[in-house]
Design a protein around this motif. Sequence first.
Motif, short mmCIF file in Angstrom:
data_model
loop_
_atom_site.label_atom_id
_atom_site.label_comp_id
_atom_site.label_asym_id
_atom_site.label_seq_id
_atom_site.Cartn_x
_atom_site.Cartn_y
_atom_site.Cartn_z
N VAL A 109 0.84 -1.20 0.00
CA VAL A 109 0.00 0.00 0.00
C VAL A 109 0.88 1.25 0.00
CG1 VAL A 109 -1.77 1.28 1.26
CG2 VAL A 109 -1.88 -1.21 1.16
N LEU A 110 1.93 1.25 0.80
CA LEU A 110 2.84 2.41 0.86
C LEU A 110 3.57 2.62 -0.46
CD1 LEU A 110 4.25 2.09 4.47
CD2 LEU A 110 2.89 3.98 3.55
N ALA A 111 3.83 1.55 -1.20
CA ALA A 111 4.47 1.69 -2.51
C ALA A 111 3.55 2.44 -3.47
CB ALA A 111 4.83 0.33 -3.07
N GLY A 112 2.26 2.19 -3.38
CA GLY A 112 1.30 2.87 -4.25
C GLY A 112 0.91 4.25 -3.75
N ALA A 113 1.04 4.46 -2.45
CA ALA A 113 0.66 5.75 -1.85
C ALA A 113 1.64 6.08 -0.73
CB ALA A 113 -0.76 5.68 -1.31
N PRO A 114 2.85 6.56 -1.09
CA PRO A 114 3.85 6.86 -0.07
C PRO A 114 3.40 7.93 0.93
CG PRO A 114 4.68 7.37 -2.28
CD PRO A 114 3.32 6.81 -2.44
N CYS A 115 2.41 8.73 0.57
CA CYS A 115 1.92 9.78 1.47
C CYS A 115 0.81 9.27 2.38
CB CYS A 115 1.40 10.96 0.65
SG CYS A 115 0.04 10.52 -0.46
N LEU A 116 0.61 7.96 2.46
CA LEU A 116 -0.52 7.37 3.18
C LEU A 116 -0.71 7.95 4.57
CD1 LEU A 116 -2.76 5.20 3.15
CD2 LEU A 116 -1.09 3.64 4.17
N PHE A 117 0.36 8.13 5.31
CA PHE A 117 0.22 8.61 6.68
C PHE A 117 0.09 10.14 6.77
CE2 PHE A 117 2.07 4.36 7.29
CZ PHE A 117 0.96 3.80 7.93
N SER A 118 -0.07 10.79 5.61
CA SER A 118 -0.43 12.20 5.56
C SER A 118 -1.93 12.36 5.30
CB SER A 118 0.32 12.92 4.44
OG SER A 118 1.70 12.91 4.69
N LEU A 119 -2.60 11.24 5.02
CA LEU A 119 -4.02 11.26 4.69
C LEU A 119 -4.83 11.77 5.87
CD1 LEU A 119 -6.38 10.46 2.78
CD2 LEU A 119 -6.35 8.22 3.90
N LYS A 120 -5.74 12.70 5.57
CA LYS A 120 -6.62 13.26 6.60
C LYS A 120 -8.06 13.16 6.13
CE LYS A 120 -3.13 16.58 8.04
NZ LYS A 120 -2.16 16.33 6.98
N PHE A 121 -8.95 12.84 7.06
CA PHE A 121 -10.38 12.90 6.83
C PHE A 121 -10.92 14.07 7.64
CE2 PHE A 121 -10.97 8.03 6.12
CZ PHE A 121 -10.41 8.15 4.86
N GLU A 122 -11.71 14.91 6.99
CA GLU A 122 -12.34 16.01 7.71
C GLU A 122 -13.84 15.74 7.76
OE1 GLU A 122 -12.79 20.86 7.82
OE2 GLU A 122 -11.67 19.94 6.19
N MET A 136 -17.25 17.12 8.89
CA MET A 136 -17.82 18.42 9.21
C MET A 136 -19.16 18.27 9.93
SD MET A 136 -16.66 20.22 5.68
CE MET A 136 -16.42 18.71 4.75
N SER A 137 -19.55 19.29 10.67
CA SER A 137 -20.78 19.24 11.47
C SER A 137 -22.04 19.20 10.61
CB SER A 137 -20.84 20.42 12.44
OG SER A 137 -20.88 21.63 11.72
N ASN A 138 -21.93 19.51 9.31
CA ASN A 138 -23.08 19.41 8.42
C ASN A 138 -23.16 18.01 7.78
OD1 ASN A 138 -21.01 19.49 6.55
ND2 ASN A 138 -21.81 21.24 5.42
N ASN A 139 -22.41 17.06 8.34
CA ASN A 139 -22.39 15.66 7.93
C ASN A 139 -21.75 15.42 6.57
OD1 ASN A 139 -24.97 15.85 9.87
ND2 ASN A 139 -23.85 13.95 10.16
N LYS A 140 -20.90 16.32 6.13
CA LYS A 140 -20.08 16.09 4.94
C LYS A 140 -18.73 15.59 5.42
CE LYS A 140 -22.59 17.97 1.53
NZ LYS A 140 -22.90 17.32 0.30
N VAL A 141 -18.06 14.81 4.58
CA VAL A 141 -16.71 14.34 4.90
C VAL A 141 -15.86 14.45 3.64
CG1 VAL A 141 -17.28 11.92 4.45
CG2 VAL A 141 -15.31 12.46 5.86
N THR A 142 -14.61 14.87 3.81
CA THR A 142 -13.68 14.94 2.69
C THR A 142 -12.37 14.29 3.09
OG1 THR A 142 -12.85 17.11 3.39
CG2 THR A 142 -14.65 17.10 1.78
N ALA A 143 -11.65 13.81 2.08
CA ALA A 143 -10.30 13.27 2.29
C ALA A 143 -9.34 14.28 1.68
CB ALA A 143 -10.17 11.92 1.61
N LYS A 144 -8.17 14.45 2.32
CA LYS A 144 -7.22 15.41 1.79
C LYS A 144 -5.79 15.02 2.13
CE LYS A 144 -7.99 18.53 5.68
NZ LYS A 144 -8.39 19.86 6.08
N ASP A 145 -4.86 15.63 1.43
CA ASP A 145 -3.42 15.55 1.65
C ASP A 145 -2.76 14.26 1.19
OD1 ASP A 145 -3.55 18.10 2.63
OD2 ASP A 145 -3.41 17.54 4.72
N CYS A 146 -3.50 13.36 0.52
CA CYS A 146 -2.87 12.19 -0.10
C CYS A 146 -3.78 11.66 -1.20
CB CYS A 146 -2.56 11.11 0.92
SG CYS A 146 -1.60 9.74 0.19
N PRO A 147 -3.76 12.31 -2.36
CA PRO A 147 -4.65 11.89 -3.45
C PRO A 147 -4.44 10.44 -3.87
CG PRO A 147 -3.51 13.95 -4.00
CD PRO A 147 -2.96 13.46 -2.71
N ASN A 148 -3.20 9.93 -3.80
CA ASN A 148 -2.95 8.53 -4.18
C ASN A 148 -3.70 7.57 -3.26
OD1 ASN A 148 -1.25 9.56 -6.08
ND2 ASN A 148 0.63 8.79 -5.18
#
Length: 158
Positions: A63-76, A78-90
């Motif tokens: 998994v790290l070979a395909g997404a070396p930024c894996l441990f930079s991945l963040k889920f946000e 939000m209080s309006n019940n939306k969720v986004t992923a950011k900081d590691c597009p791979n």
Amino acid sequence: MKPNRLFTKTLFLSLLAMATLFVACKDDDKEPENVDTNPIVGTWQLNGVKTTAGADLPQLPVVLAGAPCLFSLKFEFMSNNKVTAKDCPNATALMTSFLPINAETTWKVDGSTLTLTNGTNIKTFPLSQTEKEMKITVSIDLTGTGTPTTGVMVFNKL
């Protein structure tokens, strides 16, 4: 001349009253936006991918070979019940089959279950969370054999 002056005053007062009424009748009764106060609200950074026994997932190097930024991945979440992923597009791209998060994704927590909804795609996951740590249990086919591996994604709240 007096009737004309009376007419002008009446017209002026009528226009003033209508303008005041128009401004006073502004639509202030808008529906309040839903606000969820679940402790999941906030930004969470991936800290580990474990087996259900707590060891590092054996396929983690792949998994790290395909997404070396894996441990930079963040889920946000939000209080309006939306969720986004950011900081590691791979990693986000790798996860689309089992954890589909994009701009249209919404979340709901019911007890120890996290539900992610993306249009008609609805996925549920076992969830455990404290104020500072969240664990989402996922099943994914990391080997390509059709046999899913159960893993626990461990997040820390930022």
